[in-house]
Design a protein around this motif. Sequence first.
Motif, PDB file in Angstrom:
ATOM      1  N   UNK A  68       0.827  -1.218   0.000  1.00 34.43           N
ATOM      2  CA  UNK A  68       0.000   0.000   0.000  1.00 34.43           C
ATOM      3  C   UNK A  68       0.855   1.260   0.000  1.00 34.43           C
ATOM      4  N   UNK A  69       0.200   2.397  -0.291  1.00 37.40           N
ATOM      5  CA  UNK A  69       0.869   3.696  -0.237  1.00 37.40           C
ATOM      6  C   UNK A  69       1.295   3.957   1.206  1.00 37.40           C
ATOM      7  N   UNK A  70       2.605   4.021   1.433  1.00 36.61           N
ATOM      8  CA  UNK A  70       3.125   4.075   2.800  1.00 36.61           C
ATOM      9  C   UNK A  70       4.134   5.197   2.965  1.00 36.61           C
ATOM     10  N   UNK A 194      -4.267   4.073   6.898  1.00 38.07           N
ATOM     11  CA  UNK A 194      -4.643   3.160   7.985  1.00 38.07           C
ATOM     12  C   UNK A 194      -4.197   3.732   9.327  1.00 38.07           C
ATOM     13  N   UNK A 195      -5.125   4.046  10.235  1.00 41.26           N
ATOM     14  CA  UNK A 195      -4.736   4.577  11.552  1.00 41.26           C
ATOM     15  C   UNK A 195      -3.856   3.579  12.307  1.00 41.26           C
ATOM     16  N   UNK A 196      -2.852   4.098  13.012  1.00 35.42           N
ATOM     17  CA  UNK A 196      -1.996   3.213  13.816  1.00 35.42           C
ATOM     18  C   UNK A 196      -2.763   2.775  15.069  1.00 35.42           C
ATOM     19  N   UNK A 197      -2.673   1.485  15.418  1.00 35.76           N
ATOM     20  CA  UNK A 197      -3.460   0.982  16.561  1.00 35.76           C
ATOM     21  C   UNK A 197      -2.939   1.507  17.896  1.00 35.76           C
ATOM     22  N   UNK A 198      -3.837   1.578  18.863  1.00 35.34           N
ATOM     23  CA  UNK A 198      -3.484   2.011  20.222  1.00 35.34           C
ATOM     24  C   UNK A 198      -4.062   1.013  21.214  1.00 35.34           C
ATOM     25  N   UNK A 305      -1.477  14.578   1.236  1.00 33.84           N
ATOM     26  CA  UNK A 305      -0.654  15.267   2.244  1.00 33.84           C
ATOM     27  C   UNK A 305      -1.276  15.215   3.633  1.00 33.84           C
ATOM     28  N   UNK A 306      -2.608  15.292   3.703  1.00 37.03           N
ATOM     29  CA  UNK A 306      -3.305  15.234   4.992  1.00 37.03           C
ATOM     30  C   UNK A 306      -3.035  13.889   5.683  1.00 37.03           C
ATOM     31  N   UNK A 307      -3.100  12.809   4.912  1.00 36.40           N
ATOM     32  CA  UNK A 307      -2.895  11.480   5.483  1.00 36.40           C
ATOM     33  C   UNK A 307      -1.423  11.266   5.854  1.00 36.40           C
ATOM     34  N   UNK A 308      -0.521  11.806   5.047  1.00 39.71           N
ATOM     35  CA  UNK A 308       0.905  11.725   5.385  1.00 39.71           C
ATOM     36  C   UNK A 308       1.166  12.399   6.723  1.00 39.71           C
ATOM     37  N   UNK A 363     -12.964  10.737   8.733  1.00 37.45           N
ATOM     38  CA  UNK A 363     -11.806   9.840   8.823  1.00 37.45           C
ATOM     39  C   UNK A 363     -10.583  10.582   9.337  1.00 37.45           C
ATOM     40  N   UNK A 364     -10.403  11.813   8.832  1.00 39.96           N
ATOM     41  CA  UNK A 364      -9.242  12.615   9.219  1.00 39.96           C
ATOM     42  C   UNK A 364      -9.351  13.061  10.678  1.00 39.96           C
ATOM     43  N   UNK A 365     -10.457  13.700  11.037  1.00 44.82           N
ATOM     44  CA  UNK A 365     -10.575  14.254  12.387  1.00 44.82           C
ATOM     45  C   UNK A 365     -10.681  13.168  13.457  1.00 44.82           C
ATOM     46  N   UNK A 366     -11.213  11.989  13.103  1.00 46.55           N
ATOM     47  CA  UNK A 366     -11.332  10.916  14.091  1.00 46.55           C
ATOM     48  C   UNK A 366      -9.984  10.288  14.438  1.00 46.55           C
ATOM     49  N   UNK A 367      -8.940  10.618  13.690  1.00 46.15           N
ATOM     50  CA  UNK A 367      -7.609  10.088  14.034  1.00 46.15           C
ATOM     51  C   UNK A 367      -6.935  10.925  15.122  1.00 46.15           C
ATOM     52  N   UNK A 368      -7.631  11.939  15.615  1.00 49.01           N
ATOM     53  CA  UNK A 368      -7.142  12.679  16.789  1.00 49.01           C
ATOM     54  C   UNK A 368      -7.489  11.874  18.038  1.00 49.01           C
ATOM     55  N   UNK A 369      -7.052  12.336  19.195  1.00 45.75           N
ATOM     56  CA  UNK A 369      -7.431  11.674  20.439  1.00 45.75           C
ATOM     57  C   UNK A 369      -6.295  11.615  21.446  1.00 45.75           C
ATOM     58  N   UNK A 370      -6.675  11.373  22.690  1.00 43.20           N
ATOM     59  CA  UNK A 370      -5.724  11.189  23.794  1.00 43.20           C
ATOM     60  C   UNK A 370      -5.665   9.692  24.049  1.00 43.20           C
ATOM     61  N   UNK A 371      -4.513   9.088  23.825  1.00 45.77           N
ATOM     62  CA  UNK A 371      -4.429   7.626  23.777  1.00 45.77           C
ATOM     63  C   UNK A 371      -3.450   7.044  24.794  1.00 45.77           C
ATOM     64  N   UNK A 372      -3.743   5.810  25.186  1.00 51.31           N
ATOM     65  CA  UNK A 372      -2.743   4.980  25.839  1.00 51.31           C
ATOM     66  C   UNK A 372      -2.140   4.115  24.742  1.00 51.31           C
ATOM     67  N   UNK A 373      -0.846   4.252  24.516  1.00 54.36           N
ATOM     68  CA  UNK A 373      -0.216   3.614  23.374  1.00 54.36           C
ATOM     69  C   UNK A 373       0.078   2.141  23.657  1.00 54.36           C
ATOM     70  N   UNK A 374       0.497   1.431  22.628  1.00 55.15           N
ATOM     71  CA  UNK A 374       0.787   0.004  22.763  1.00 55.15           C
ATOM     72  C   UNK A 374       1.951  -0.265  23.714  1.00 55.15           C
ATOM     73  N   UNK A 375       2.856   0.734  23.870  1.00 55.12           N
ATOM     74  CA  UNK A 375       3.994   0.537  24.782  1.00 55.12           C
ATOM     75  C   UNK A 375       3.687   1.043  26.196  1.00 55.12           C
ATOM     76  N   UNK A 376       2.391   1.394  26.463  1.00 52.22           N
ATOM     77  CA  UNK A 376       1.973   1.745  27.817  1.00 52.22           C
ATOM     78  C   UNK A 376       2.107   3.213  28.165  1.00 52.22           C
TER      79      UNK A 376
END
Length: 590
Positions: A68-70, A194-198, A305-308, A363-376
């Motif tokens: 995919x485009x990465x 593709x949003x990065x998982x949290x 550019x927005x997705x990048x 899709x764009x705005x929903x990728x915002x947020x305050x997250x607990x990441x995969x590394x804690x």
Amino acid sequence: MNTIYSVNGPVVKVKNTKDFSMLEMVYVGNKRLIGEVIGITEEFTTIQVYEVTTGLKVGEPVFNTNAPMSVTLGPGIISNIFDGIERPLKAIEKVSGAFINEGINVPAIDEEKLYDVTVEVTVGTELKGGDIYASCPETQVIRHYCMLSPVLCGKVVWTAENGSYRVNDTVCKIEDKKGRIHELTLCQKWPIRQPRPVSERLMISRPLITGQRIIDTILPIAKGGTAAIPGGFGTGKTMTQHQLAKWCDADIIVYIGCGERGNEMTQVLEEFSELTDPKTNRPLTDRTVLIANTSNMPVAAREASIYTGITLAEYYRDMGYHIAIMADSTSRWAEALREISGRLEEMPAEEGFPAYLPSRLSEFYERSGYMKTLCGREGSVTIIGAVSPQGSDFSEPVTQNTKRFVRCFWALDKSLAYARHYPAINWTTSYSEYIEDLTDFYNREAGPEFLQMRQEVSNILIEENQLMEIVKLIGADVLPDEQKLIIELARVVRVGFLQQNAYHKDDTYVPLEKQKLMMDMILVLYKEARKALAAGVSMSEITGTGLMEKVIKIKYDIPNDKPEMFEEYREEIIDVFGRLVSQAGERRAV
């Protein structure tokens, strides 16, 4: 071999092939232009090309990549300047000069630069997706943490010694459950759409402190929140975003210049390189990523550019940083969607925009947020998007659809901008839905009286707005003194509190403590003036004291690091009004 069947601007079609998959990255033509598959039917595969297609011919080959485009994620992103598909503009300039040649192939990050790497794991350590296995200083202020791709897991079977390594050097090897060995370098790839998982999405509870009084006090935005800055030409969208980028308390700034004028992007690049970060006394570029996709660059790359930008932001969020994205502007991005949609001959919706405009914005705005990441760790992405409605018409589709997906709306007013009132945010048409989420923070950090003061100041502005409707009809002279006082105090709030001078050393950034003390001073003035009116003092006597003008100038006259000076002003206000009340009492006695 697959060949080009038709070319229509950035849209290329290939006929009778089943070699491509949806959203796959491809190379188009003899110049190997970068493209992405955006449509597949029984007969045609449709490709969106991210470079200028001038000179492209029917019959030229199309090469698939089976990926995919990465974007490439690794040390070297911070302080760099990319185009819309993560090509480094500084490196391209060395190869092709001031203009980007078609098909140019330059690594996204410097592959020769050495980094002082510390390996964070030992042989035998079990790693899951998102865990940190190495780190290195990326700039003087940002430490880069190399994380295992979210799609991998395994046991460490080999590690390199701590030392200097390039981004493609292997620093660790892991063995997965199937016994396969994976070599881990300092970088990785991730698909931009593709949003990065949290691990977990956390409740929003902390504001993004900007030092701008109208934002921090009246219309706050939370870390991990979303805001839109709509405004017509010349109302200060870009300058407001510049000010937020310079002063907000995010760890990293991602500035996306999407379809803006080239001279504006030049100004951003020059300003950011010259500015000293107030938090670190280092250049601001040490914690900034710039994505420059100007209006003369290919329209398809503007869409990407927005997705990048959001993918780069999510990567640093996963390390535990707080990121603020400035997208300037989403209207130009929507126009790119409209142009490509037209070339695809899709059925247009309102004003020619594609029917999927709302879903793309969400899709764009929903990728915002305050997250607990995969590394804690905890990290956040805050998105502040500028919107450029034509003719300042906020009823147009991009503004209205953006309004559905953001919780903070800073509407810029043309009349305020032309009156040189900056930030030109209209306090009556703007709103923030984050107040309740941030109540605990304000009560803890600024005191429980802070939000009460904010409400009282807001009420003064609301009352003034209602009174001005009457003033327009019959004039201000017929109003009773109590209402004249409201109008006069509202002027103090507007000019002395909401208006801010970006070129003044003490007014360009104002800490929360001083904002609270300034509100307190305005309310003390209001309370004492009302007492004086009730005691028989005339409105002309009150304005004749000069205290209104003195309170307006507090923002300049009291330095940010001398809050104790406010007490002198408070005593003076109480003393002056006390004398006026005494004189009024003496007149009544006579």
